[in-house]
Design an enzyme around this catalytic site. Structure first.
Site, PDB file in Angstrom:
ATOM      1  N   GLY A  37       0.716  -1.331  -0.086  1.00 51.15           N
ATOM      2  CA  GLY A  37      -0.024  -0.052   0.215  1.00 51.15           C
ATOM      3  C   GLY A  37       0.672   1.396  -0.138  1.00 51.15           C
ATOM      4  N   ASP A  38       2.129   1.303   0.349  1.00 52.72           N
ATOM      5  CA  ASP A  38       2.882   2.416   0.213  1.00 52.72           C
ATOM      6  C   ASP A  38       4.299   2.185   0.289  1.00 52.72           C
ATOM      7  OD1 ASP A  38       3.163   5.143   0.689  1.00 52.72           O
ATOM      8  OD2 ASP A  38       3.375   5.236   2.775  1.00 52.72           O
ATOM      9  N   LEU A  39       4.494   1.303  -0.991  1.00 54.80           N
ATOM     10  CA  LEU A  39       5.976   0.708  -1.207  1.00 54.80           C
ATOM     11  C   LEU A  39       6.560   1.769  -2.041  1.00 54.80           C
ATOM     12  CD1 LEU A  39       7.645  -1.464  -0.434  1.00 54.80           C
ATOM     13  CD2 LEU A  39       6.706  -2.902  -2.094  1.00 54.80           C
TER      14      LEU A  39
END
Ligand SMILES: Nc1ncnc2c1ncn2[C@@H]1O[C@H](COP(=O)(O)OP(=O)(O)O)[C@@H](O)[C@H]1O
Ligand SMILES: [Mg+2]
Length: 287
Positions: free
Chosen positions: A165-167
């Site tokens: 989700g926030d890589l």
């Protein structure tokens, strides 16, 4: 930002903290030592939606491709993590970083978990807002309509994996596995979704590097090189990856516009630049 260490937590978990404090954007992280003498990191996050499920994904990954979770208290948004090297992927050549991240996806994208929300429920909401503002958002109408159509189709499909989700570059740190150095993901905002959703921040972050005098070829070439490095390393379907990159870029541009409207002012130079970057990405991946 007002994140502080919950009262009594250090004693309860028998942790000794040094003087250092590593602030993230939405968290406080401090290096600590456990009673057994292990170097660890204590992360306290803001009590928002984004941090609510971080421990669930970390627990599931068990240190495979991600930082190892040693202990968690979700009600206080407290996580005790194995201590990693603080060097992240920001200083690694962008294409090499894309290969590293592309090869991490497969380890993180485990089957969906019932405790997590569907990414498509968020996307549907964001797309609704984009549609409302379709006439005013400073993005070519053709791209807006395309993004709305693509998102609707993509969201119809059931989630097939847990997403980080926030890589992005700052959320990958170096650790050690079986005595060898290894890049590991930190800071997930996990949902269930389509693995191809994951790629877009790797194109948008470090955007300024596409413009440097030393960059090889045009901005478009730079974006496409990263895109292909990610797709190849991940074994992704190119057209799905492209569709998600278009959707997410247009949604990102819309958020900057929304923020300016919400606060009743003209967009700042940074916001205008951001919108231009998003449009450039949406176009470049489709050329
Ligand atoms: N396990 C860890 N080991 C070492 N440093 C860490 C660890 N976890 C986080 N950090 C440091 O703290 C910073 C913020 O942590 P992060 O989990 O990314 O939170 P945020 O949501 O605020 O970005 C990271 O960029 C990194 O420098
Ligand atoms: Mg982070």
């Amino acid at each position: 930002m007002s994140v502080s260490i919950p009262e009594g937590l250090l004693d309860e978990w028998e942790l000794v903290a040094g003087d250092e404090r590593w602030h993230g954007t939405r968290s406080l992280v401090l290096p600590v030592t456990t009673r057994q003498g292990r170097a660890a990191a204590l992360k306290i996050a803001l009590p928002d939606d984004e941090s609510e499920h971080e421990h669930i994904a970390l627990q599931r990954w068990q240190g495979n491709g991600a930082v190892l979770l040693l202990r968690a208290d979700p009600s206080r948004r407290a996580l005790l993590l194995e201590r990693l090297d603080r060097d992240d992927l920001v200083d690694v050549w962008d294409l090499e970083a894309c290969e590293i991240v592309g090869s991490l996806y497969g380890r993180l994208h485990v089957p969906p978990m019932p405790q997590l929300r569907d990414q498509s429920s968020y996307v549907a909401r964001w797309v609704g807002a984009l549609q409302r503002d379709a006439a005013t958002v400073p993005v070519p109408r053709r791209l807006v309509d395309q993004a709305i159509g693509l998102a609707r189709d993509l969201c119809r499909e059931p989630a097939s994996a847990v997403l980080h989700g926030d890589l992005h570059y700052e959320n990958v740190l170096c650790g050690e596995r079986d005595g060898d150095p290894q890049w590991l993901a930190i800071d997930p905002k996990p949902t269930n979704g389509d693995p191809h959703y994951e790629l877009e921040p790797m194109l948008r972050n470090r955007f300024e590097e596409y413009l440097l005098p030393g960059a090889v070829g045009s901005v478009r070439d730079g974006i496409r090189r990263r895109f292909h490095a990610l797709v190849d390393a991940a074994g992704f379907d190119e057209s799905r990856a492209r569709d998600w990159a278009v959707v997410r870029s247009v949604l990102n541009a819309h958020w900057a516009h929304e923020e300016a409207v919400r606060t009743g002012r003209r967009p700042t130079a940074d916001e205008r630049e951001h919108v231009t970057a998003c449009i450039t990405i949406a176009k470049a991946v489709q050329d």
